[in-house]
Structures are given as C-alpha cells and as structure tokens.
Write a protein that holds these residues in place. Structure first.
Motif, PDB file in Angstrom:
ATOM      1  N   ALA A 178       0.818  -1.219   0.000  1.00 54.51           N
ATOM      2  CA  ALA A 178       0.000   0.000   0.000  1.00 54.51           C
ATOM      3  C   ALA A 178       0.850   1.267   0.000  1.00 54.51           C
ATOM      4  O   ALA A 178       0.432   2.301  -0.532  1.00 54.51           O
ATOM      5  N   ASN A 181       1.358   2.832  -3.475  1.00 56.70           N
ATOM      6  CA  ASN A 181       0.214   3.229  -4.305  1.00 56.70           C
ATOM      7  C   ASN A 181       0.234   4.731  -4.564  1.00 56.70           C
ATOM      8  O   ASN A 181       0.277   5.541  -3.623  1.00 56.70           O
ATOM      9  N   GLU A 274      -0.879  -1.626 -10.285  1.00 53.90           N
ATOM     10  CA  GLU A 274      -0.310  -1.839  -8.954  1.00 53.90           C
ATOM     11  C   GLU A 274       0.243  -3.251  -8.805  1.00 53.90           C
ATOM     12  O   GLU A 274       0.300  -3.823  -7.721  1.00 53.90           O
TER      13      GLU A 274
END
Length: 364
Positions: A178, A181, A274
């Motif tokens: 994360a 991102n 991603e």
C-alpha cells in the motif's frame, strides 16, 4: 530560405493530415452502415465529455508522452528507436522489483525509487542495440525490433518462474504494498474542491510526464549535449569533423531514449495495475513512434500528439462499447491517423509547400 513558415510545418501540415485521416475514416464508418457524425460525437463525449472520460484519456496520454519522448530523442540523433515496447516492458520489471522488495515509507519516495529503477532498466535494454549500432554497424531498427521480442519472452519467464506468488495461476506479480500506491488525479483534484471521477487510472505520473517534456526540451535545445545530438542527427560527417564522437552520441541518445521509455512503467504498472502483468505495455511503445512523428520530435508537439492518441484510444473504446462498430475498425481509424501523419506526411507537405512558394512569388 524555408519553403514554408515554421508554424505551417508544426501545426498546419499535421492538422490537414489529421483531417484527411478523419475524412477517410468517416467513409469507412459510412460503408458499414453507421453514421460518421454520430460516431464522432460519441468519441468526443466518451473521451472528453466527462471527468471519467478525461481520466482515461489522460492515462493513455501519459503512456504516449513517455514513449513519444523516447522516440523523439533518438530521432534527433538520427536513430530510429523502434524498441520502446521492449524498453517499457523491462522498465516495468524494474518498477516491480523496486516496489516489491524495498519497504518504502511513503509513496513519494517509492515513486522516486521506482522511476529510477524503471529508467535504469529501460536504458540498459537500449544499451546493447546502441553499442551494436555504434561499434558493429548493426542497424538500430533491426536490433531494437529483436529486443522487443526478447523482452517479452524474458518477462514471461520471470513472471511465471520467479515473481509469481506461490499457488497463483496468473502470470503476474503480487500486489504492490500500500505504501507504493500513487495518488490518482481524481483524489488530488477532489481534495482541492474540484469534482473528478476517482475510478479512473490517471495518476500523478501525468505530472512526471509533463516534467519530462520540459527536461527533454531543455536537454535538446539548451545544453551542449543536446546540440551535439542534433548536429550528429543532421550530419554525421560534419559532426565528426567538429570533434563529436559518433559512439558517444549514439550511446547517450539511446540510453536517454530507453530511460524515457522505461519511465512509462510508473504510470501503467505502479499507478494503474499496482502489480506487473504480461503485456502491460499494450502497444504504447509503437504508438510512441506515431506520436513523435506527429509532434515533429518537439516535446510540446509530443504532448499534443499524445493527448490526441489518448483521445483516440478512449473514444475508440466508447465506440466499440456503444455501437456496432467492431474494435478492429477502431484500430483501422487509429492506423489511418498514423499513416497520414507519419508515412504519408509528404503527400500533404508538398502541396502546402507549393502553395506557400506560389504565394511568395505572387507577393514579389
């Protein structure tokens, strides 16, 4: 004396070429029983009529800016780097390694690290064809085409045998953490009170691409290296006479070109998917050739041409979704634009030059 003004070469000729391409595309659409005017309206509405459409148009344009700049730098050195596809593919591998194996505390640091890795992998993939051209005389077009296929095969092997998560059947890496991102354009604009769709893949890489346009402009027209690249591209014999090393310029121009192509991966791999998947480049390396040709290898022209092709990609997707026009015909329309702005450029240029020459003679 130039046969026509600079503004005519930069704007008028591409505009006429574009209009001719759209006119022929309209005839093709009419031949299959669809209304060309309604089709064009749907393309414009789908690509530019909403923040959702704009988000996808800008996402595609970001990819094409990077690959268009890559081709442009090589063009200035008289080199035809047709290997942007492979260089962007390997750039994606570099971005994936940076995101998966470095514990980044914040996305901004991850962006810097991933951009450096993507550029490095892209540059390294361009280095061997450059060396073969500079030292062995192997034509850059042939070697870069070959390296596109080698890159695709190499990525396939790495994804299937090295980076694929245990138990997964999908030839792709795991999701990036994360912390890597990137913020989307929708999130950024919404945060300052501008409503924009948050579900589009457009992200902060767009600003990196615009920054790359500025840096390439400064490199080519405001530095000694840029002057040497342009001089070498205009005349290798004159450049050598002036003390410019062909090997050095060939290597540097292709390294910069490959790095720009590799940078595309921060948009499609890090910003959108991603994770790294097969065929993540999706032909953007080849579209970059058309973007560079239409943009006259100038960063500002590349920016405008990339926006046009972003419009064609998103507008074409809307056409395929809401009409009976097949997706293959959308590709034909895009190919016509490439044909008339690239391969058949002289078909438009020569009549325009003749008009300006006639006008000058009449003025005398």
């Amino acid at each position: 004396m130039d046969r026509m003004p600079g503004w005519a070469d930069a704007l008028l000729v591409p505009l006429i070429s574009l209009l001719v391409a759209f006119a022929i595309s309209s005839l093709v659409i009419l031949a299959i029983g669809e209304n060309p005017w309604e089709a064009m309206k749907l393309m414009v509405t789908g690509a530019l009529g909403s923040s959702y459409g704009w988000g996808y148009t800008l996402y595609y344009a970001t990819n094409f800016i990077f690959t268009g700049l890559a081709v442009s730098v090589a063009f200035h050195a008289g080199l035809f780097n047709i290997g942007g596809e492979g260089q962007a593919t390997l750039g994606g591998l570099g971005v994936a390694l940076a995101c998966l194996f470095v514990p980044w505390p914040h996305w901004s640091l991850a962006l810097i690290g991933a951009a450096a890795m993507g550029a490095a992998f892209g540059a390294l993939w361009a280095a061997l064809p450059a060396w073969l051209q500079a030292r062995r005389g192997s034509h850059i077009v042939i070697t870069t085409i070959m390296f596109n296929f080698i890159a695709a095969s190499l990525l396939n092997y790495v994804l299937v045998n090295v980076l694929r998560p245990t138990g997964s059947m999908d030839p792709a890496t795991a999701r990036f953490p994360a912390g890597t991102n990137l913020p989307g354009i929708g999130d950024m604009l919404t945060a300052i009170g501008i409503p924009f769709a948050r579900t589009t893949p457009a992200n902060i890489s767009l600003f990196v691409a615009i920054g790359a346009c500025i840096l390439v402009w400064a490199l080519i027209w405001r530095t000694r290296l840029g002057y040497e690249i342009r001089a070498f591209g205009k005349s290798e014999k004159a450049a050598v006479y002036a003390g410019i090393s062909p090997v050095r310029i060939t290597m540097l121009a292709m390294l910069i070109s490959g790095a720009l192509a590799g940078l595309m991966a921060i948009n499609n791999v890090m910003g959108e998917a991603e994770r790294l998947v097969l065929n993540s480049v999706e032909g953007a390396g080849f579209i970059g050739i058309a973007v560079a040709l239409m943009g006259r290898s100038h960063p500002f022209g590349v920016l405008l041409a990339a926006l046009l092709f972003g419009f064609l990609y998103q507008g074409g997707a809307e056409l395929a979704l809401w009409t009976s026009i097949p997706r293959e015909l959308i590709t034909v329309i895009q190919a016509l634009v490439i044909l008339f702005t690239g391969a058949l450029d002289n078909m438009v240029r020569q009549p325009v030059e003749a008009l300006f020459l006639r006008a000058r003679k009449g003025a005398k």
